[in-house]
Every structure is written in structure tokens, then in C-alpha cells.
Design a protein around this motif. Sequence first.
Motif, PDB file in Angstrom:
ATOM      1  N   SER A  98      36.402  34.897  39.514  1.00  0.00           N
ATOM      2  CA  SER A  98      36.111  35.553  40.798  1.00  0.00           C
ATOM      3  C   SER A  98      37.261  35.369  41.778  1.00  0.00           C
ATOM      4  O   SER A  98      37.588  36.293  42.538  1.00  0.00           O
ATOM      5  CB  SER A  98      34.815  34.980  41.382  1.00  0.00           C
ATOM      6  OG  SER A  98      33.717  35.222  40.524  1.00  0.00           O
ATOM      7  N   MET A 102      39.436  38.303  43.556  1.00  0.00           N
ATOM      8  CA  MET A 102      39.587  38.426  45.005  1.00  0.00           C
ATOM      9  C   MET A 102      41.058  38.463  45.409  1.00  0.00           C
ATOM     10  O   MET A 102      41.453  39.261  46.266  1.00  0.00           O
ATOM     11  CB  MET A 102      38.881  37.261  45.699  1.00  0.00           C
ATOM     12  CG  MET A 102      37.378  37.240  45.502  1.00  0.00           C
ATOM     13  SD  MET A 102      36.562  38.648  46.264  1.00  0.00           S
ATOM     14  CE  MET A 102      36.827  38.268  47.982  1.00  0.00           C
ATOM     15  N   VAL A 106      41.523  42.213  47.128  1.00  0.00           N
ATOM     16  CA  VAL A 106      41.394  42.319  48.584  1.00  0.00           C
ATOM     17  C   VAL A 106      42.651  42.884  49.248  1.00  0.00           C
ATOM     18  O   VAL A 106      42.557  43.815  50.065  1.00  0.00           O
ATOM     19  CB  VAL A 106      40.996  40.962  49.182  1.00  0.00           C
ATOM     20  CG1 VAL A 106      41.050  41.007  50.711  1.00  0.00           C
ATOM     21  CG2 VAL A 106      39.597  40.573  48.725  1.00  0.00           C
ATOM     22  N   SER A 243      34.790  41.510  51.687  1.00  0.00           N
ATOM     23  CA  SER A 243      35.284  40.643  50.624  1.00  0.00           C
ATOM     24  C   SER A 243      34.157  39.804  50.045  1.00  0.00           C
ATOM     25  O   SER A 243      34.081  39.593  48.826  1.00  0.00           O
ATOM     26  CB  SER A 243      36.397  39.740  51.161  1.00  0.00           C
ATOM     27  OG  SER A 243      37.463  40.507  51.691  1.00  0.00           O
ATOM     28  N   LEU A 247      32.843  39.666  46.343  1.00  0.00           N
ATOM     29  CA  LEU A 247      32.744  38.391  45.630  1.00  0.00           C
ATOM     30  C   LEU A 247      31.377  38.222  44.994  1.00  0.00           C
ATOM     31  O   LEU A 247      31.257  37.728  43.863  1.00  0.00           O
ATOM     32  CB  LEU A 247      33.032  37.246  46.598  1.00  0.00           C
ATOM     33  CG  LEU A 247      32.929  35.827  46.034  1.00  0.00           C
ATOM     34  CD1 LEU A 247      33.904  35.634  44.876  1.00  0.00           C
ATOM     35  CD2 LEU A 247      33.187  34.798  47.127  1.00  0.00           C
TER      36      LEU A 247
END
Length: 331
Positions: A98, A102, A106, A243, A247
Motif C-alpha cells: 500500500s 501511495m 498520489v 489519498s 489507501l
Amino acid sequence: MAIETPSATAGPTGPPASPASAKGATRKGDRIFLGLSRGSGITLLVIMAAIAVFLTWRAALAISADEASFLTSFEWDANATPPRFGIAVLAFGTVVSSIIAMVLAVPVAVGIALFISHYAPRKLATPLGYVIDLLAAVPSIVYGLWGALFLVPHLTGLYTWLDEYLGWTHIFRYEGGAARSLFTVGILLAIMILPIVTNVSREVFRQSPKMQEEAALALGATRWEVIRMSVLPFGRSGVISASMLGLGRALGETMAVATVLSPSFLIKASLLQPGGGTFAQNIAAGFKEAGGMGRDALIASGLVLFVITLLVNGAARLIIARRKEYSGANA
């Protein structure tokens, strides 16, 4: 000459509406709406509480019978007698994949959102926005099949390059073989959460105060300076919440991860080596063949994922609450 009074000239218009009756009708509608809203909220809380109670009850049965350390053990043999299982490998794989997603998704999502909202002409921004929306609707299994049949074979060159220049860190050491590792899972998850973060960030950036942007331009600021001083500060909380939403999707992704990853209950120093696992992938892979205790063990791991997801959403709420200046309703 007779003077006509208003009462003599005005025609009958019927009795005026009673203020009391209008007030009563309004109150009745308010009561119905309040009851429906309150019932929906209570229903949601009851469902969440029922899920938490069920997971806790079944997890307690499994953890009480576990002969290994549930939090630190690297093995998973819940169907054995006695059962031995732990979530260390699953927690590591879930968090690492994860984080990779990210880090990759992002910045790209914020860049796309800024391009659509402030740089691209309308003729380009509109169809590009539609494409991003369509990507968010693609099923997980389609992403998984694409990852297994296209992404995995084409990542060998990237893995070799990372090993040549960054292999000395041991994190990017590559010893050959199929690219079915946590790093590949992170790349696939980044592609999957990219539309979610982009869509939310785009809408937030579109709500930035136009008067501030025009004032900055009038003072001689460049477009990038306007974005840096006006748009990004305004949309920071929205980007953070977007975000966190991405997530949450990455933490709970199942089929795509199960299709791409070559699982094993080992934690390796290199992210490029096959192995590892995630909570959702392990539940999907082992639930069909699990016995009674095996299913309770999987439910116990699901409880941990449930708690992690709640913590992520709670963190997002706290971050937004600390920045009172962001409000979609007041934009």
C-alpha cells in the motif's frame, strides 16, 4: 359620489391559508425526514457494530486456540492440530504494497488533477476526465488479469535496471524469475487507485477561490505560482482525504493482488523477490479449503484489516478537522 371600499371591490379569493396548518405540514415533513435520516444513521451504526462483534467473537475463538504468536509468527497452518498461525507476513505485505502504491500514485494523481482543472483546454479536459472516470469503474479482476498477462512479463527490464543501480541497498536486489513480488503488487495497486485520487483531487482544485487566483495573476504571478500559493494550500486537506480513500482501496484489494502475487510466508529484504502476502489475498486464497478453525483464523486476520481500515479513515477525519479552512460547501 360613492367611494368603493376594498372589501366591496375585491372578489372572493377563498379563505387564506392558516398559518397553523402550514406550520403543522412543515413540521410533519420535517419529522418524517428526521426519522428517515436518523434511522439511516442508526442502521449504519448497527451494521458496523454487528460486523465488529462477529469478527471479534470468531477471532477470539481462533486466537485462544493458536499455539503460535498471532502478531509476530511467520507461519500459517491454521488447519493443523494444534493450529499455528500469525499475521506478521500479512501485515508487512499489506502495509508495504500500500505504501508503494501511495508513493507512486498520489504525485501522478495530483499532477493529472491540476492539469485537468487548470492547464488543459476544455476540449481536452472533458474527455480526459471521462477516461479517468471510466478507469475507476474497471473491475478488480480485469486489472488482475492485465497485471498477470502484461505487467508481470514487462517488468523484468525495470527489475534488472533497479538491481544494477540500486541493488547495493538490498531493497531492490533482483535474482531473476517472474516479477510476482510486492513491488509489482504496489505498481498495480497504484494504477488502480490513481482514478480515485485523481477524481477527488480534481473536484477539490476546481473549488479553489477564483478571486484569489485572479488577484495573484493581476499581481504578476505565474500560473505555477498561483497554483503553489492559492490552489494547493486550499486543496491540501482534500488531497489528503482522497489519498486516504485510495489507501483504503489498496489495503482491501483482493482479486488483483491474488492474481499477480506469488505468495509465501516469508519476509524478504528485497521488494523485487517473489513472496509475501496480504490480508485480503490470504483470505481469498485460503477460505475455500479452510476448516472450522482455519476460517476462524482467516476471520481473525480480517479483524486486523478491519481495524487498520478504521484507523486510516479516522486519521483522514482528524486531518480534515484540523484544517477548518477547507469546506466544499463554502467554496
